[in-house]
Write a protein that holds these residues in place. Structure first.
Motif, short mmCIF file in Angstrom:
data_model
loop_
_atom_site.label_atom_id
_atom_site.label_comp_id
_atom_site.label_asym_id
_atom_site.label_seq_id
_atom_site.Cartn_x
_atom_site.Cartn_y
_atom_site.Cartn_z
N UNK A 7 0.86 -1.19 0.00
CA UNK A 7 0.00 0.00 0.00
C UNK A 7 0.90 1.24 0.00
N UNK A 8 0.63 2.16 -0.93
CA UNK A 8 1.48 3.35 -1.08
C UNK A 8 0.62 4.61 -1.08
N UNK A 9 0.94 5.53 -0.18
CA UNK A 9 0.38 6.88 -0.22
C UNK A 9 1.36 7.72 -1.01
N UNK A 10 0.93 8.20 -2.16
CA UNK A 10 1.80 8.90 -3.10
C UNK A 10 1.38 10.36 -3.19
N UNK A 18 3.62 13.28 -15.37
CA UNK A 18 4.56 12.26 -14.88
C UNK A 18 4.06 11.63 -13.58
N UNK A 19 3.37 12.43 -12.76
CA UNK A 19 2.88 11.89 -11.49
C UNK A 19 1.92 10.72 -11.73
N UNK A 20 1.09 10.83 -12.79
CA UNK A 20 0.16 9.74 -13.10
C UNK A 20 0.90 8.54 -13.68
N UNK A 21 1.94 8.79 -14.47
CA UNK A 21 2.76 7.70 -15.01
C UNK A 21 3.41 6.90 -13.88
N UNK A 22 3.91 7.62 -12.86
CA UNK A 22 4.53 6.95 -11.71
C UNK A 22 3.49 6.12 -10.96
N UNK A 23 2.32 6.73 -10.70
CA UNK A 23 1.26 6.01 -9.99
C UNK A 23 0.82 4.78 -10.78
N UNK A 24 0.67 4.93 -12.08
CA UNK A 24 0.23 3.80 -12.92
C UNK A 24 1.27 2.68 -12.92
N UNK A 26 3.49 1.99 -10.53
CA UNK A 26 3.47 1.32 -9.22
C UNK A 26 2.29 0.37 -9.13
N UNK A 27 1.15 0.77 -9.69
CA UNK A 27 -0.02 -0.10 -9.73
C UNK A 27 0.26 -1.34 -10.60
N UNK A 28 0.89 -1.11 -11.74
CA UNK A 28 1.27 -2.21 -12.63
C UNK A 28 2.22 -3.19 -11.95
N UNK A 29 3.05 -2.68 -11.05
CA UNK A 29 4.00 -3.52 -10.32
C UNK A 29 3.36 -4.22 -9.12
N UNK A 30 2.03 -4.03 -8.96
CA UNK A 30 1.30 -4.78 -7.95
C UNK A 30 0.91 -4.01 -6.71
N UNK A 31 1.20 -2.73 -6.64
CA UNK A 31 0.89 -1.93 -5.45
C UNK A 31 -0.52 -1.36 -5.51
N UNK A 32 -1.05 -1.03 -4.35
CA UNK A 32 -2.31 -0.29 -4.24
C UNK A 32 -1.92 1.14 -3.92
N UNK A 33 -2.25 2.08 -4.80
CA UNK A 33 -1.73 3.44 -4.72
C UNK A 33 -2.86 4.44 -4.50
N UNK A 34 -2.69 5.30 -3.50
CA UNK A 34 -3.57 6.45 -3.31
C UNK A 34 -2.75 7.70 -3.63
N UNK A 35 -3.15 8.41 -4.69
CA UNK A 35 -2.39 9.59 -5.12
C UNK A 35 -3.11 10.89 -4.78
N UNK A 36 -2.34 11.87 -4.31
CA UNK A 36 -2.86 13.21 -4.07
C UNK A 36 -1.83 14.23 -4.58
N UNK A 37 -2.35 15.33 -5.14
CA UNK A 37 -1.47 16.42 -5.58
C UNK A 37 -0.80 17.04 -4.36
N UNK A 38 0.51 17.26 -4.45
CA UNK A 38 1.26 17.84 -3.34
C UNK A 38 0.91 19.30 -3.12
N UNK A 39 0.39 19.94 -4.15
CA UNK A 39 0.08 21.36 -4.07
C UNK A 39 -1.39 21.58 -3.72
N UNK A 320 15.15 3.27 -16.51
CA UNK A 320 13.72 3.04 -16.73
C UNK A 320 12.92 3.45 -15.50
N UNK A 321 11.64 3.74 -15.69
CA UNK A 321 10.77 4.14 -14.59
C UNK A 321 10.65 3.03 -13.55
#
Length: 338
Positions: A7-10, A18-24, A26-39, A320-321
C-alpha cells in the motif's frame, strides 16, 4: 514483483502528467496506490505566486491536507512516497508519521535544494531521501544520489533515419536564462537553415508580464511566442520522435540531469545540452551528446549529421521508470554508480 500487495500513499505535484505515469507504474507492479497532488493550489496565478513565496498559502494548505488525512485515516500504508515536498508542512508530515508508524517515508527531489524553500528542515522526517542533484547529494549525507527516469512512452528502439521533420526541438518551461539560450539557438538554426520546433511554456500570463518587466531577453517578445497550456508526455514523445536532435537547457543552479535528458536515453535520441556534468555519466558518448556553453552558444560543426551510437542495454534499463521506483522505495539496491 517487489511491490506486489504493498500500500502506497503517493503525494506529488502535477508535473506534465509524470505523477500519473509513476502512480500507474506502481499499480502495474502490484501496489495499491492512493495519489494526491502535493500542491494545495491549482490555478495558474496561484502557482506563479507559489514560486515567489509558498507561505502565502499556508492556511489553505493546512486545510487541504486535513481533508487528505481524513480520507486516508483508515488506511495502513507500507510506503509514504513524496516528491519535491514544496508545500507539505512539517506538522502534516509528523501527523502522518504518527498515523502510519509501519510505513517507510521516502522523498525524491527533482529540483535542487536551493530552489525549494524550506526543504532542508524537512529531510530528517524521511527514512529515505533521494535527489537527482549530484552536488546536493555530495554535500548532504542524508541525500542519496539517483538520477531521473524515462517512462514507457519514451522507450523506443534505435532506428536510424535519413530525414526528420525537425532538426532541433525544445519543449519545456521557461525559467532562469532559458529563453536567452533558446533565442540564440533559433538564430543559429535560421542561419544554417535548420527546421525547428520550440514549445516555450509559461505557467501563466502573469509570469509572462513579470518576465517582461524583469528579464532583458523578454524585450521585444510577444505573448504569442509562448504557450500557457501544458503539453502531455505522449505528445512530447511524438514530436521528439520526429526530431533529429533535442535541446536541453538545465537551470544554471542545478547540476542534476533534467527529465528531458534521461528521456533521450529511452528514445535513443541525440542531445544538445548546457549541462557540463553530463560528461561524468555512464551513458555519455560525444557522438550522441553535444555539450555547449550557455554563455557562448554554438552548435558543434557536423554534430547534427552524426549517427546515434547505441549504449549498453544494462545502462539503458538502469534509467527506466520501473528501476527508478524500486530504487527510490528501497526495494532494490540504491548503490547508483555513474
Amino acid at each position: 514483483m517487489k511491490l506486489e500487495g504493498k500500500r502506497i500513499l503517493f503525494i506529488a505535484p502535477a508535473f506534465f502528467g509524470y505523477e500519473q505515469k509513476i502512480a500507474d507504474k506502481m499499480t502495474e507492479l502490484g501496489a495499491k496506490v492512493d495519489y494526491f497532488d502535493e500542491r494545495s493550489v491549482t490555478s495558474s496565478y496561484e502557482r506563479a505566486l507559489l514560486k515567489i513565496n509558498p507561505q502565502i498559502f499556508h492556511k489553505k494548505t493546512l486545510k487541504y491536507y486535513k481533508q487528505i488525512i481524513e480520507k486516508v485515516s483508515e488506511s495502513n500504508y507500507d510506503f509514504v512516497f513524496v516528491i519535491k515536498c514544496e508545500m507539505l508542512p512539517i506538522q502534516v508530515i509528523t501527523k502522518m508519521k504518527d498515523m502510519f508508524r509501519d510505513a517507510t517515508f521516502c522523498l525524491y527531489l527533482y529540483d535542487s535544494l536551493e530552489n525549494i524553500k524550506g526543504i532542508t528542515n524537512k529531510l530528517d522526517y524521511f527514512d529515505r531521501v533521494l535527489s537527482f542533484d549530484t552536488e546536493d547529494s555530495s554535500n548532504d549525507s542524508r541525500i542519496i544520489f539517483r538520477p531521473l527516469f524515462f517512462t514507457d512512452d519514451y522507450k523506443k528502439e534505435l532506428i536510424q533515419k535519413e530525414e526528420y521533420e525537425f532538426d532541433v526541438s525544445f519543449i519545456g518551461t521557461i525559467h532562469s536564462d532559458r529563453y536567452r539560450v533558446i533565442k540564440e539557438i533559433k538564430n543559429l538554426a535560421d542561419k544554417n537553415q535548420y527546421n525547428y520546433y520550440f514549445y516555450c511554456y509559461l505557467q501563466s500570463k502573469f509570469m509572462y508580464y513579470f518576465y517582461k518587466l524583469t528579464k532583458r531577453e523578454f524585450s521585444g517578445v510577444k505573448k504569442e511566442d509562448f504557450e500557457f497550456i501544458k503539453i502531455q508526455s505522449t505528445q512530447i514523445a511524438e514530436i521528439i520522435d520526429k526530431t533529429r536532435v533535442v535541446l536541453d537547457i538545465q537551470h544554471p543552479r542545478q547540476t542534476g540531469l533534467t527529465m528531458r535528458t534521461i528521456e533521450m536515453i529511452g528514445m535513443n535520441k541525440k542531445l544538445i545540452t548546457t549541462n557540463q556534468s553530463i560528461k561524468e555519466y555512464d551513458f555519455y558518448k560525444p557522438e550522441n551528446i553535444a555539450v555547449i556553453d550557455r554563455n557562448a552558444v554554438k552548435i558543434p560543426d557536423g554534430f547534427l549529421e552524426l549517427q546515434y551510437k547505441k549504449i549498453d542495454e544494462h545502462i539503458y534499463m538502469k534509467y527506466s521508470l520501473e528501476n527508478w521506483i524500486n530504487v527510490v522505495l528501497g526495494v532494490e539496491s540504491d548503490n547508483y554508480k555513474k
